[in-house]
Enzyme design. Structure first.
Site, PDB file in Angstrom:
ATOM      1  N   CYS A 252      70.303  35.236   6.405  1.00 14.11           N
ATOM      2  CA  CYS A 252      71.258  34.451   5.611  1.00 14.11           C
ATOM      3  C   CYS A 252      71.975  35.365   4.627  1.00 14.11           C
ATOM      4  O   CYS A 252      71.357  36.225   4.005  1.00 14.11           O
ATOM      5  CB  CYS A 252      70.518  33.345   4.858  1.00 14.11           C
ATOM      6  SG  CYS A 252      71.609  32.342   3.823  1.00 14.11           S
TER       7      CYS A 252
ATOM      8  N   ASP B 182      80.031   5.605   0.518  1.00 13.59           N
ATOM      9  CA  ASP B 182      79.448   4.573   1.378  1.00 13.59           C
ATOM     10  C   ASP B 182      79.686   3.223   0.705  1.00 13.59           C
ATOM     11  O   ASP B 182      80.199   3.151  -0.409  1.00 13.59           O
ATOM     12  CB  ASP B 182      77.969   4.856   1.632  1.00 13.59           C
ATOM     13  CG  ASP B 182      77.152   4.736   0.366  1.00 13.59           C
ATOM     14  OD1 ASP B 182      77.720   4.345  -0.675  1.00 13.59           O
ATOM     15  OD2 ASP B 182      75.952   5.028   0.416  1.00 13.59           O
TER      16      ASP B 182
ATOM     17  N   CYS C 251      69.811  34.439  -1.034  1.00 14.27           N
ATOM     18  CA  CYS C 251      69.063  35.337  -0.151  1.00 14.27           C
ATOM     19  C   CYS C 251      69.372  36.818  -0.446  1.00 14.27           C
ATOM     20  O   CYS C 251      68.558  37.684  -0.172  1.00 14.27           O
ATOM     21  CB  CYS C 251      69.348  34.990   1.306  1.00 14.27           C
ATOM     22  SG  CYS C 251      68.621  33.393   1.733  1.00 14.27           S
TER      23      CYS C 251
ATOM     24  N   HIS D 218      70.769  27.365  -1.090  1.00 16.46           N
ATOM     25  CA  HIS D 218      70.513  27.986   0.211  1.00 16.46           C
ATOM     26  C   HIS D 218      70.557  26.949   1.340  1.00 16.46           C
ATOM     27  O   HIS D 218      71.180  27.186   2.388  1.00 16.46           O
ATOM     28  CB  HIS D 218      69.169  28.727   0.225  1.00 16.46           C
ATOM     29  CG  HIS D 218      68.727  29.042   1.614  1.00 16.46           C
ATOM     30  ND1 HIS D 218      69.186  30.133   2.316  1.00 16.46           N
ATOM     31  CD2 HIS D 218      67.931  28.348   2.476  1.00 16.46           C
ATOM     32  CE1 HIS D 218      68.689  30.107   3.542  1.00 16.46           C
ATOM     33  NE2 HIS D 218      67.919  29.042   3.661  1.00 16.46           N
TER      34      HIS D 218
ATOM     35  N   CYS E 161      73.758  34.176   1.973  1.00 11.59           N
ATOM     36  CA  CYS E 161      74.106  33.447   0.744  1.00 11.59           C
ATOM     37  C   CYS E 161      73.638  34.252  -0.467  1.00 11.59           C
ATOM     38  O   CYS E 161      72.809  35.153  -0.343  1.00 11.59           O
ATOM     39  CB  CYS E 161      73.505  32.039   0.746  1.00 11.59           C
ATOM     40  SG  CYS E 161      71.823  31.876   0.139  1.00 11.59           S
TER      41      CYS E 161
ATOM     42  N   ASP F 259      76.248  13.249   7.313  1.00  6.98           N
ATOM     43  CA  ASP F 259      75.781  13.399   5.934  1.00  6.98           C
ATOM     44  C   ASP F 259      74.290  13.116   5.906  1.00  6.98           C
ATOM     45  O   ASP F 259      73.783  12.389   6.758  1.00  6.98           O
ATOM     46  CB  ASP F 259      76.446  12.373   4.997  1.00  6.98           C
ATOM     47  CG  ASP F 259      75.722  11.037   5.054  1.00  6.98           C
ATOM     48  OD1 ASP F 259      75.872  10.335   6.073  1.00  6.98           O
ATOM     49  OD2 ASP F 259      74.957  10.717   4.126  1.00  6.98           O
TER      50      ASP F 259
HETATM   51 ZN   LIG Z   1      70.356  31.899   1.939  1.00 10.48          ZN
END
Ligand SMILES: [Zn+2]
Length: 379
Positions: free
Chosen positions: A306, A94, A311, A337, A308, A268
């Protein structure tokens, strides 16, 4: 030839959302996309390898903060921001405008630039379009942002009109001062608050200067959500369809979907990383404040839907314990996460555009996330 190009792949027949791809000197990324924010040349608690693991391929960094610490000359000496922080994907910086207007209350706006005080030690500083270009050229980001004025919300029509006109004059000066147009793309920033004619005027002024991409700034500053959606509806049609469009500072799941539906390609926000450090997680069933006492003996994952690594391996009870004890590892887990969740959400949005069903996807997602309930929180 601009180093930043946009390829429109298709438009969702149900909503008009755009599926596309942006090409940069540090790789290409599919849009709509969410860009994690690495203010001080680091996405707080995340290593570049972890960012790669969650499929982030563009991150944002911050001109104002890197100018103050460590100083753009040190980053240049290191070989640029990519080398300095060991990130070989795309980087957007930015211009520092937003921080000058949000962090410093001692400021004086003049035609040549803004005089203000450093938020760390009160030292007097001056930032101008030329200075903002000089710093970003030293940082070597793939996408740079023009130096704009970020007016407060709400602002009067008269104030906003003179501000928009100044931002257009500053945009022209940014283009002139840009020292590396062959390998860094400069985006213009549309301002104008909630005023339709000023937004359109701002967009037309910037389009006439032929930037390789355009941002919409001055939103997500406290206005109601329907105001943001309305502004997008009358602003994006003025922007060229063959250039990327970036909605600045927006990161709640509903706003990402609503923005994509209104033709936005890039987003963003510090929201997912900031709330993560407070123990708040984004999940497929809505937000979950894992700090809460009710999770003390909950040995299930943050989000059962999820996939990921957090998780898969860690429980709510464990993460709650870490966060309650201010353990850094807890912040790492919730941050990982939350970013995974948003990056994956944008993948789902792109798939839904590809299948011409983003409207249906939105309906299902809002229902699951609890956004259709009265008094629903935005994240
Ligand atoms: Zn997750």
């Amino acid at each position: 030839m601009t180093p930043i190009t946009y390829e429109l792949i298709k438009t969702c027949k149900q909503t008009g959302a755009r599926l596309g791809r942006v090409h940069t000197p540090h790789g290409s990324f599919d849009t709509p996309t969410f860009m994690p924010v690495g203010t001080l040349a680091t996405v707080k608690t995340m290593s570049p390898e972890e960012l790669k693991n969650i499929n982030a391929n563009i991150i944002l960094s911050n001109t104002y903060h890197l100018w103050l610490r460590p100083g753009e000359d040190i980053v240049r000496e290191a070989g640029g921001l990519h080398k300095f922080m060991n990130w070989d994907g795309a980087i957007l910086t930015d211009s520092g405008g937003f921080q000058v207007f949000s962090l410093s209350d001692m400021r004086e706006i003049k035609e040549e630039g803004v005089h203000f005080r450093n938020h760390l030690n009160g030292e007097k500083l001056f930032l101008s379009p030329e200075k903002a270009m000089h710093i970003q050229n030293a940082l070597g980001s793939d996408i740079m942002m023009a130096f704009d004025e970020c007016p407060p919300y709400p602002a009067t029509y008269e104030y906003m009109k003179s501000s928009v006109e100044r931002t257009s004059r500053w945009a022209e000066r940014c283009l002139e001062a840009h020292g590396r147009p062959q390998d860094q793309g400069l985006f213009g920033i549309v301002q104008g608050g909630e005023y339709e004619d000023l937004r359109k005027q701002s967009a037309r002024d910037l389009v006439s200067l032929d930037f390789p991409g355009y941002a919409i700034g001055g939103l997500s500053v406290g206005e109601p959500k329907d105001v943001m959606n309305r502004v997008l509806e009358f602003t994006t049609p003025v922007l060229p369809s063959d250039k990327p469009r970036y909605l600045m500072g927006v990161g709640s799941p509903d706003s990402l979907i609503d923005g994509a539906i209104r033709g936005i390609d890039m987003f963003d926000c510090v929201l997912p990383t900031r709330i993560a450090r407070n123990g708040t997680c984004m999940t497929s069933k809505g937000r979950l404040v894992v700090r809460n006492a009710k999770y003390a003996r909950d040995f299930g994952p943050l989000d059962e839907n999820c996939d990921c690594h957090v998780c898969k391996k860690y429980s709510r009870a464990y993460i709650r314990h870490l966060i309650k004890c201010n353990e850094t590892f807890g912040f790492r887990l919730t941050t990982y996460h939350n970013l995974y969740f948003l990056v994956k959400l944008m993948g789902q949005v792109r798939k839904a555009i590809s299948d011409d069903r983003l409207g249906d996807f939105k309906e299902d997602f809002f229902e699951q996330y609890g956004l259709n309930k009265p008094n629903a929180k935005n994240f």
